[in-house]
Design an enzyme around this catalytic site. Structure first.
Site, mmCIF file in Angstrom:
data_model
loop_
_atom_site.group_PDB
_atom_site.id
_atom_site.type_symbol
_atom_site.label_atom_id
_atom_site.label_comp_id
_atom_site.label_asym_id
_atom_site.label_seq_id
_atom_site.Cartn_x
_atom_site.Cartn_y
_atom_site.Cartn_z
ATOM 1 N N HIS A 53 -4.977 -7.647 5.181
ATOM 2 C CA HIS A 53 -5.507 -6.819 6.331
ATOM 3 C C HIS A 53 -4.833 -7.316 7.381
ATOM 4 O O HIS A 53 -4.390 -8.459 7.613
ATOM 5 C CB HIS A 53 -7.049 -7.551 6.260
ATOM 6 C CG HIS A 53 -7.503 -6.926 7.576
ATOM 7 N ND1 HIS A 53 -7.969 -5.652 7.913
ATOM 8 C CD2 HIS A 53 -7.985 -7.655 8.574
ATOM 9 C CE1 HIS A 53 -8.499 -5.632 9.100
ATOM 10 N NE2 HIS A 53 -8.708 -6.851 9.406
ATOM 11 N N HIS A 63 -2.248 -7.060 17.215
ATOM 12 C CA HIS A 63 -3.715 -7.342 16.976
ATOM 13 C C HIS A 63 -4.241 -8.434 18.289
ATOM 14 O O HIS A 63 -4.164 -9.637 17.676
ATOM 15 C CB HIS A 63 -3.597 -8.161 15.549
ATOM 16 C CG HIS A 63 -5.062 -8.343 15.177
ATOM 17 N ND1 HIS A 63 -5.619 -9.282 14.528
ATOM 18 C CD2 HIS A 63 -6.361 -7.258 15.378
ATOM 19 C CE1 HIS A 63 -6.832 -9.272 14.206
ATOM 20 N NE2 HIS A 63 -7.302 -8.034 14.745
#
Length: 277
Positions: A45, A120
């Site tokens: 992930h 991110h």
């Protein structure tokens, strides 16, 4: 799906490393002609977020409130603790057996070129550098197949998308697998065609290139919970409800922090708050 050996300490080379790095090639013959969608493929992930740059601007995936707060240097240091979700590089993940990569990308505010970065919360490495790292592994392991799932795009116009896709072509060349009927795709067929890379592109731009698979071909339902019990129930339910044909399926076995989770574990970070508990 065969045996995937346990990782060994960094810097140690044993037969286990070979097993992890070549697990697809090592599968028994009766699995070579099974549809790829019927095999369990290990994935990660936010695969790229093993490193983020706390000196770079806050990413456009964040709210304006966070961007304002991030003007304080300490805030970016805290953000880094919640943005990093992996502790292995692309190469190390590949050596460990990971074959599905969850990718989020963005242009960088203020850049005069069209360079694209992983993102991110904070910016990571250049996408090009990551692609080259993956391609190097694939060249050394010609029977391993990877899934690159580009599912979030930020601050990208058509020119950015074209630049990114051309970089993919430049990196992988003939290793790219054109979109086709999911059930027709097996390891044996990919090996015969010498194709090793499936790229899923969650943007209408995929229609312009035959080697870009539409995002709908690899749904990834998200539990969005901090509860292990709810996560397991969600995974069991979505797996049983997955489409029997026509697509791959991602089981996101991840816990997701909420605002209060971050507030409680602000200094400890993601790893200490949701992983080591």
């Amino acid at each position: 799906m065969g045996t995937i050996c346990s990782p060994v300490p960094s810097g140690t080379k044993t037969s286990s490393d070979v097993c992890n790095a070549d697990w697809m090639a090592s599968l028994p013959p009766h699995l070579h002609n099974v549809p790829l969608s019927n095999l369990a493929i290990p994935g990660s992930h936010d695969s790229f977020s093993y490193w983020v740059d706390e000196k770079s601007p806050v990413g456009p995936d964040q709210t304006r409130a966070v961007m304002r707060l991030a003007r304080i240097s300490l805030v970016k240091k805290l953000m880094k603790k919640w943005s990093v979700t992996q502790n292995l590089t692309f190469r190390e993940q590949l050596d460990a057996g990971i074959r599905y990569f969850d990718l989020r990308v963005s242009s960088k505010p203020g850049d005069t070129d069209q360079e694209i970065y992983f993102i991110h919360g904070l910016f990571g490495i250049k996408v090009w550098d990551g692609l080259m790292e993956i391609d190097s592994f694939l060249t050394q392991h010609p029977r391993e197949i990877v899934f690159l799932d580009f599912n979030h795009f930020y601050a990208m116009d058509e020119a950015h998308h074209k630049y990114l896709v051309h970089r993919m072509q430049e990196a992988f060349g003939n290793k790219l697998c054109s979109a086709c009927n999911v059930e027709s795709l097996t390891l044996q067929i990919l090996w015969e065609k010498k194709c090793q890379v499936l790229i899923f592109y969650h943007c209408p731009f995929y229609k312009q290139y035959p080697f870009l698979w539409p995002g709908k071909k690899i749904p990834a339902p998200w539990a969005n919970t901090t509860s292990v019990r709810k996560l397991i129930l969600f995974l069991e339910t979505t797996l049983s409800e997955r489409a029997p044909r026509g697509s791959f399926h991602v089981s996101q076995a991840i816990l997701t922090p909420r605002a209060k989770t971050i507030a409680r574990g602000l200094v400890g970070g993601l790893k200490n708050t949701l992983v080591h508990r």
